[in-house]
Design an enzyme around this catalytic site. Structure first.
Site, short mmCIF file in Angstrom:
data_model
loop_
_atom_site.label_atom_id
_atom_site.label_comp_id
_atom_site.label_asym_id
_atom_site.label_seq_id
_atom_site.Cartn_x
_atom_site.Cartn_y
_atom_site.Cartn_z
N SER A 191 0.87 -1.19 0.00
CA SER A 191 0.00 0.00 0.00
C SER A 191 0.90 1.23 0.00
O SER A 191 2.02 1.19 0.54
CB SER A 191 -0.85 0.00 1.26
OG SER A 191 -1.41 1.28 1.48
N TYR A 204 -1.46 -0.76 10.29
CA TYR A 204 -1.59 -1.07 8.86
C TYR A 204 -0.36 -0.55 8.11
O TYR A 204 0.28 -1.29 7.35
CB TYR A 204 -2.87 -0.45 8.32
CG TYR A 204 -3.13 -0.70 6.85
CD1 TYR A 204 -3.45 -1.97 6.39
CD2 TYR A 204 -3.06 0.33 5.92
CE1 TYR A 204 -3.70 -2.21 5.04
CE2 TYR A 204 -3.30 0.11 4.57
CZ TYR A 204 -3.62 -1.16 4.14
OH TYR A 204 -3.85 -1.39 2.80
N1 LIG Z 1 -8.50 -0.96 -1.93
C1 LIG Z 1 -7.57 -0.06 -1.70
O1 LIG Z 1 -7.81 1.17 -1.82
C2 LIG Z 1 -6.20 -0.50 -1.30
C3 LIG Z 1 -5.20 0.47 -1.19
C4 LIG Z 1 -3.93 0.08 -0.82
C5 LIG Z 1 -3.64 -1.26 -0.60
N2 LIG Z 1 -4.63 -2.19 -0.71
C6 LIG Z 1 -4.29 -3.60 -0.46
O2 LIG Z 1 -4.82 -4.42 -1.48
C7 LIG Z 1 -5.08 -5.72 -0.97
C8 LIG Z 1 -6.47 -6.15 -1.38
O3 LIG Z 1 -7.39 -5.24 -0.85
P1 LIG Z 1 -8.85 -5.03 -1.45
O4 LIG Z 1 -9.16 -3.61 -1.28
O5 LIG Z 1 -8.95 -5.65 -2.79
O6 LIG Z 1 -9.73 -5.88 -0.38
P2 LIG Z 1 -11.20 -6.47 -0.49
O7 LIG Z 1 -11.92 -5.95 -1.67
O8 LIG Z 1 -11.80 -6.25 0.85
O9 LIG Z 1 -10.95 -8.05 -0.72
C9 LIG Z 1 -10.32 -8.80 0.26
C10 LIG Z 1 -10.17 -10.24 -0.20
O10 LIG Z 1 -9.39 -10.93 0.77
C11 LIG Z 1 -10.17 -11.96 1.40
N3 LIG Z 1 -9.85 -11.92 2.83
C12 LIG Z 1 -10.04 -10.89 3.69
N4 LIG Z 1 -9.59 -11.23 4.89
C13 LIG Z 1 -9.10 -12.47 4.80
C14 LIG Z 1 -8.51 -13.35 5.74
N5 LIG Z 1 -8.35 -13.03 7.02
N6 LIG Z 1 -8.11 -14.58 5.32
C15 LIG Z 1 -8.28 -14.94 4.03
N7 LIG Z 1 -8.83 -14.15 3.10
C16 LIG Z 1 -9.24 -12.94 3.50
C17 LIG Z 1 -11.63 -11.60 1.09
O11 LIG Z 1 -12.49 -12.74 1.00
P3 LIG Z 1 -13.21 -13.34 2.30
O12 LIG Z 1 -13.83 -12.17 3.00
O13 LIG Z 1 -14.19 -14.32 1.80
O14 LIG Z 1 -12.13 -13.96 3.08
C18 LIG Z 1 -11.47 -10.99 -0.30
O15 LIG Z 1 -11.34 -11.99 -1.26
C19 LIG Z 1 -4.86 -5.63 0.54
O16 LIG Z 1 -3.59 -6.16 0.86
C20 LIG Z 1 -4.90 -4.15 0.83
O17 LIG Z 1 -4.14 -3.80 1.96
C21 LIG Z 1 -5.90 -1.84 -1.06
#
Ligand SMILES: NC(=O)c1ccc[n+]([C@@H]2O[C@H](COP(=O)([O-])OP(=O)(O)OC[C@H]3O[C@@H](n4cnc5c(N)ncnc54)[C@H](OP(=O)(O)O)[C@@H]3O)[C@@H](O)[C@H]2O)c1
Length: 315
Positions: A191, A204
């Protein structure tokens, strides 16, 4: 004396201006190479040639799902890992029907400790894994002070396990066979909040700094062994985690973001993923760090105040 001093300052000014112009030019060339020309010039890694299977953690939503779909589109068989079996089966069947590749699913909670990895290793045994995407990650429900996090001690364990232990262990499981075959790519989703201090998201931000450092070190350790290690550091993307639904040039959808980020694999070991995020980083880097941190904290304080107000209303 006055004239000599004047000439010295003029020379210093010219050197500084040339240095800054050179730095800006270099950044523009790097950005053009990574985000505009890497695919057309064939500079990015051809992920489909690294092995038959790809493994994606957190693969049923957001950025992880976009990686899973776009890697399947390249013809890679997919191992999808996240917590909810119904979402895994739905994503797998979408991928099978659209891209005619094989899929396997593993339901696991990455907030748990080292005990979960024996079973994951057994389930991956015998698969030729060319690509590993360590995407899973968790943040706070809203920005908050460290001691005000709900159940702070449990939160520390969950976040370290989910954001740091999971990627380290998944790398330890998949890297040996990549090293033997001298091919492979490991993509670690970090991130932008791991690139500089981010108060009110302290845990985080710190876990994502770990992701950045581990990725960069492994990039240097394994690049001569044919393995690409990339750290992807997004700002906001429209996902459930960010709670942002409306996409814009600066806040892309997961599909747009991942499509751009995949073009940078093998080109940038640390990538912001897309042009608008690279530009945001560049502008912020030009400003004094303390000023950026104070400003970030101010924005996050307002977000926290709004979230607390909403919470008070619903209770
Ligand atoms: N979105 C942003 O703006 C942003 C910005 C910077 C970095 N990131 C990073 O990008 C990555 C993905 O984020 P996202 O925004 O795409 O998240 P998201 O839309 O909330 O998706 C999260 C995914 O991870 C799974 N998950 C969540 N907790 C879990 C756990 N404890 N064990 C196993 N699976 C788990 C969820 O499925 P289940 O709930 O079914 O487990 C889902 O498939 C993360 O590392 C985040 O820190 C995101």
């Amino acid at each position: 004396m006055f004239i000599e001093l004047n000439q010295a300052f003029a020379a210093l000014g010219a050197v500084t201006a040339s240095y800054l112009a050179f730095k800006i030019l270099l950044s523009i060339i790097r950005a053009l190479k990574a985000y505009f020309f890497s695919r057309s010039l064939g500079l990015n890694t051809n992920l489909a040639k690294l092995g038959k299977w790809a493994v994606v953690t957190g693969a049923t939503d957001g950025i992880g799902k976009a990686y899973a779909e776009q890697l399947a589109k390249m013809g890679l068989n997919m191992v999808l890992i996240s917590r909810t079996m119904s979402k895994l089966e739905e994503t797998a069947s979408e991928i099978v029907s659209r891209y005619k590749v094989q899929t396997r699913v593993i339901a696991v909670d990455f907030c748990k400790g080292p005990e979960i990895y024996g079973d994951i290793e057994t389930q991956l045994d015998g698969l030729e894994i060319g690509v590993l995407v360590n995407n899973v990650g968790m943040s706070y429900p809203f920005p908050n002070y460290f001691l005000e996090l709900e159940n702070v001690k449990q939160k520390i364990v969950d976040m370290l396990n989910c954001n740091c232990l999971s990627m380290s262990m998944m790398i330890a499981i998949c890297l040996p066979q990549m090293e033997t075959r001298r091919k492979g790519a490991i993509i670690n989703v970090s991130s932008a909040s791991g690139l500089s201090t981010c108060p009110l998201l302290a845990l985080y931000s710190a876990t994502k700094a770990y992701v950045n450092f581990l990725s960069q070190c492994l990039h240097y350790e394994y690049q001569d062994k044919g393995i690409v290690v990339q750290c992807v550091a997004p700002y906001f993307v429209t996902t459930k985690l960010s709670k942002i639904k409306k996409k814009s040039w600066t806040i892309p959808s997961p599909d747009t973001y991942v499509s751009s980020a995949l073009g940078t694999v093998g080109v940038e070991s640390l990538t912001m993923g897309c042009t608008s995020h690279a530009l945001q980083k560049y502008v912020l880097e030009c400003l004094p760090e303390s000023m950026v941190t104070k400003n970030t904290m101010g924005i996050l304080k307002s977000t926290r105040a709004r979230a607390l107000k909403k919470q008070a209303k619903t209770n």
